[in-house]
Design a protein around this motif. Structure first.
Motif, PDB file in Angstrom:
ATOM      1  N   HIS A  38       1.139  -1.337  -0.119  1.00 24.88           N
ATOM      2  CA  HIS A  38      -0.066   0.223  -0.259  1.00 24.88           C
ATOM      3  C   HIS A  38       0.945   1.395  -0.199  1.00 24.88           C
ATOM      4  O   HIS A  38       0.585   2.320  -0.680  1.00 24.88           O
ATOM      5  CB  HIS A  38      -0.840   0.240   1.388  1.00 24.88           C
ATOM      6  CG  HIS A  38      -1.612   0.907   1.123  1.00 24.88           C
ATOM      7  ND1 HIS A  38      -2.738   1.696   0.766  1.00 24.88           N
ATOM      8  CD2 HIS A  38      -1.606   2.624   1.772  1.00 24.88           C
ATOM      9  CE1 HIS A  38      -2.964   2.744   0.508  1.00 24.88           C
ATOM     10  NE2 HIS A  38      -2.649   3.145   1.574  1.00 24.88           N
ATOM     11  N   LEU A  39       1.609   1.528   1.078  1.00 20.68           N
ATOM     12  CA  LEU A  39       2.802   2.843   0.578  1.00 20.68           C
ATOM     13  C   LEU A  39       3.822   2.555  -0.100  1.00 20.68           C
ATOM     14  O   LEU A  39       3.430   4.011  -0.803  1.00 20.68           O
ATOM     15  CB  LEU A  39       3.362   2.193   1.624  1.00 20.68           C
ATOM     16  CG  LEU A  39       2.665   2.607   3.625  1.00 20.68           C
ATOM     17  CD1 LEU A  39       3.255   1.816   5.153  1.00 20.68           C
ATOM     18  CD2 LEU A  39       2.069   3.458   3.717  1.00 20.68           C
ATOM     19  N   ASP A  45      11.232   0.289  -5.947  1.00 17.38           N
ATOM     20  CA  ASP A  45      12.295   0.584  -4.956  1.00 17.38           C
ATOM     21  C   ASP A  45      11.796   1.233  -3.919  1.00 17.38           C
ATOM     22  O   ASP A  45      12.749   1.575  -3.264  1.00 17.38           O
ATOM     23  CB  ASP A  45      12.978   1.848  -6.250  1.00 17.38           C
ATOM     24  CG  ASP A  45      13.415   1.651  -7.147  1.00 17.38           C
ATOM     25  OD1 ASP A  45      14.096   0.484  -7.331  1.00 17.38           O
ATOM     26  OD2 ASP A  45      13.659   2.988  -7.784  1.00 17.38           O
ATOM     27  N   ARG A  46      10.556   1.241  -4.170  1.00 15.06           N
ATOM     28  CA  ARG A  46       9.854   2.173  -2.941  1.00 15.06           C
ATOM     29  C   ARG A  46      10.242   1.028  -1.932  1.00 15.06           C
ATOM     30  O   ARG A  46       9.801   0.862  -0.464  1.00 15.06           O
ATOM     31  CB  ARG A  46       8.608   2.681  -2.741  1.00 15.06           C
ATOM     32  CG  ARG A  46       8.643   3.887  -3.581  1.00 15.06           C
ATOM     33  CD  ARG A  46       7.406   4.059  -3.278  1.00 15.06           C
ATOM     34  NE  ARG A  46       6.925   5.905  -4.520  1.00 15.06           N
ATOM     35  CZ  ARG A  46       6.130   6.762  -3.963  1.00 15.06           C
ATOM     36  NH1 ARG A  46       4.931   6.258  -4.361  1.00 15.06           N
ATOM     37  NH2 ARG A  46       6.652   7.452  -5.049  1.00 15.06           N
ATOM     38  N   ILE A  75       8.826   9.754   3.892  1.00 17.78           N
ATOM     39  CA  ILE A  75       9.904   9.312   3.095  1.00 17.78           C
ATOM     40  C   ILE A  75       9.628   8.509   1.723  1.00 17.78           C
ATOM     41  O   ILE A  75      10.332   8.547   0.782  1.00 17.78           O
ATOM     42  CB  ILE A  75      10.766   9.002   4.188  1.00 17.78           C
ATOM     43  CG1 ILE A  75      11.436   9.407   5.315  1.00 17.78           C
ATOM     44  CG2 ILE A  75      12.494   8.245   3.103  1.00 17.78           C
ATOM     45  CD1 ILE A  75      11.718   7.988   6.301  1.00 17.78           C
ATOM     46  N   SER A  76       8.041   7.999   1.110  1.00 16.64           N
ATOM     47  CA  SER A  76       8.840   7.516   0.594  1.00 16.64           C
ATOM     48  C   SER A  76       7.801   7.374  -0.517  1.00 16.64           C
ATOM     49  O   SER A  76       7.640   7.840  -1.500  1.00 16.64           O
ATOM     50  CB  SER A  76       7.697   5.910   0.860  1.00 16.64           C
ATOM     51  OG  SER A  76       6.651   6.232   1.625  1.00 16.64           O
ATOM     52  N   GLU A  77       6.549   8.113  -0.183  1.00 13.39           N
ATOM     53  CA  GLU A  77       6.611   9.958  -1.288  1.00 13.39           C
ATOM     54  C   GLU A  77       7.076  10.286  -1.860  1.00 13.39           C
ATOM     55  O   GLU A  77       7.793  11.176  -1.282  1.00 13.39           O
ATOM     56  CB  GLU A  77       5.129   9.878  -0.686  1.00 13.39           C
ATOM     57  CG  GLU A  77       3.904   9.307  -0.265  1.00 13.39           C
ATOM     58  CD  GLU A  77       2.912   9.762   0.180  1.00 13.39           C
ATOM     59  OE1 GLU A  77       2.477  11.350   0.943  1.00 13.39           O
ATOM     60  OE2 GLU A  77       1.701   9.732   0.611  1.00 13.39           O
ATOM     61  N   PRO A  78       6.895  10.277  -3.053  1.00 15.93           N
ATOM     62  CA  PRO A  78       7.660  11.641  -4.282  1.00 15.93           C
ATOM     63  C   PRO A  78       6.947  13.025  -3.795  1.00 15.93           C
ATOM     64  O   PRO A  78       6.142  12.964  -3.366  1.00 15.93           O
ATOM     65  CB  PRO A  78       7.226  11.433  -5.471  1.00 15.93           C
ATOM     66  CG  PRO A  78       6.021  10.615  -5.258  1.00 15.93           C
ATOM     67  CD  PRO A  78       5.997  10.118  -3.917  1.00 15.93           C
TER      68      PRO A  78
END
Length: 82
Positions: A38-39, A45-46, A75-78
């Motif tokens: 989901h995240l 890469d994520r 951190i993981s969201e662009p």
């Protein structure tokens, strides 16, 4: 860049991170893998980033995986520019 579906994300995590762990060491529960999917939106890469962060964190935080994984969202969201 193609995205993995939930099942492919689980297979990816299993092949890359779980295959070398014993059943007792496997901290990637089904719930954790679903949250990672989901995240990460299925982007490898994520997925890798979240898995490595999850593996490197102290055990105490892993016990509350939902809060820990949610803390990685930013951190993981662009970054969205203007």
């Amino acid at each position: 860049m193609s995205k993995l579906n939930e099942k492919d994300t689980e297979l990816y995590i299993h092949e890359k991170y779980i295959i070398n762990l014993s059943a007792e060491e496997n901290i990637f529960t089904d719930d954790v893998m679903k949250k990672i999917h989901h995240l990460s939106n299925g982007i490898t890469d994520r997925i890798d980033f979240l898995c490595l962060q999850y593996l490197s964190d102290p055990i105490g935080v892993k016990q509350n995986s939902k809060i820990y994984l949610l803390s990685l969202i930013h951190i993981s969201e662009p970054t969205r520019l203007g």
